[in-house]
Write an enzyme that holds these catalytic residues in place. Structure first.
Site, PDB file in Angstrom:
ATOM      1  N   ALA A  67      82.488 -12.091  69.960  1.00 27.98           N
ATOM      2  CA  ALA A  67      81.200 -12.081  70.670  1.00 27.98           C
ATOM      3  C   ALA A  67      80.605 -10.686  70.616  1.00 27.98           C
ATOM      4  O   ALA A  67      81.320  -9.691  70.473  1.00 27.98           O
ATOM      5  CB  ALA A  67      81.399 -12.513  72.120  1.00 27.98           C
ATOM      6  N   ASP A  68      79.305 -10.626  70.756  1.00 27.55           N
ATOM      7  CA  ASP A  68      78.628  -9.345  70.888  1.00 27.55           C
ATOM      8  C   ASP A  68      77.371  -9.541  71.730  1.00 27.55           C
ATOM      9  O   ASP A  68      76.704 -10.574  71.631  1.00 27.55           O
ATOM     10  CB  ASP A  68      78.248  -8.752  69.528  1.00 27.55           C
ATOM     11  CG  ASP A  68      78.046  -7.253  69.635  1.00 27.55           C
ATOM     12  OD1 ASP A  68      79.030  -6.521  69.452  1.00 27.55           O
ATOM     13  OD2 ASP A  68      76.925  -6.821  69.967  1.00 27.55           O
ATOM     14  N   THR A  69      77.091  -8.549  72.545  1.00 27.46           N
ATOM     15  CA  THR A  69      75.935  -8.604  73.428  1.00 27.46           C
ATOM     16  C   THR A  69      74.976  -7.477  73.085  1.00 27.46           C
ATOM     17  O   THR A  69      75.392  -6.335  72.889  1.00 27.46           O
ATOM     18  CB  THR A  69      76.372  -8.496  74.904  1.00 27.46           C
ATOM     19  OG1 THR A  69      77.246  -9.586  75.193  1.00 27.46           O
ATOM     20  CG2 THR A  69      75.179  -8.544  75.845  1.00 27.46           C
ATOM     21  N   GLY A 104      75.763 -13.187  71.131  1.00 32.50           N
ATOM     22  CA  GLY A 104      76.136 -14.022  70.001  1.00 32.50           C
ATOM     23  C   GLY A 104      77.626 -14.294  70.054  1.00 32.50           C
ATOM     24  O   GLY A 104      78.410 -13.400  70.403  1.00 32.50           O
TER      25      GLY A 104
END
Length: 184
Positions: A67-69, A104
């Site tokens: 995940a990445d924010t 994501g």
């Protein structure tokens, strides 16, 4: 199937555990660099996929979750602050305005990869210089996109309105993770 969470984030660990899934935390060495030209809406998914592609040694019976924010305001991405001055600058830019938080996620099996992005709008009250200084000194938000964590003081005291998922802002759109894990 065994779930591998490729994140050192205590928030993501807490959220995935809260969904009721057992998982193992794994480390990925990946330089998170965005292309010079990328749409803000695509950045979090791009970074999530980049991490998933960098993982080696996944077995057939494992699902990798990355995940990445990304925090963005006025079409500009605010990453993690480099130092206190960078954090002050970011928080001032968010003060009294609405910004977007994109998270994501990528779920990767041996034969299938699914990537999705969720977005939430966050409206902040005005922040005084004293409030910004208090937050930076007390919470040290240097590991957080946009220089803040919604689950901390700033989120409790200064967020006027959220449109979208609280958990997306926290760093893991739990509703999407649950849905995709159930499907694959």
């Amino acid at each position: 199937m065994k779930i591998l969470l490729a994140s050192q984030s205590p928030r993501r660990k807490e959220l995935l555990s809260g969904l009721g899934f057992d998982f193992e935390v794994v480390k990925i060495d990946c330089e998170e660099i965005l292309p010079d030209i990328i749409r803000v809406e695509e950045a979090a998914a791009y970074l999530s996929e980049l991490k998933a592609d960098a993982f080696e040694g996944q077995d057939e019976d494992e699902i990798l979750l990355t995940a990445d924010t990304v925090v963005a305001i006025d079409g500009q991405i605010l990453g993690k602050p480099k130092d206190e001055n960078d954090a002050r600058k970011m928080l001032r830019s968010l003060s009294g305005k609405t910004h977007q938080v994109f998270t994501g996620i990528t779920l990767k099996k041996a034969d299938k990869t699914v990537t999705e992005t969720d977005v939430a709008d966050v409206e902040l009250d005005e922040l005084t210089d004293d409030e910004i200084e208090y937050y930076i000194q007390k919470y040290k938000p240097f590991d957080k996109a946009g220089s803040y964590g919604i689950q901390e003081w700033l989120g409790m005291a200064k967020i006027k309105k959220i449109t979208g998922s609280f958990y997306t802002i926290m760093g893991l759109p739990t509703h999407l993770v649950y849905k995709i894990l159930k499907e694959i």
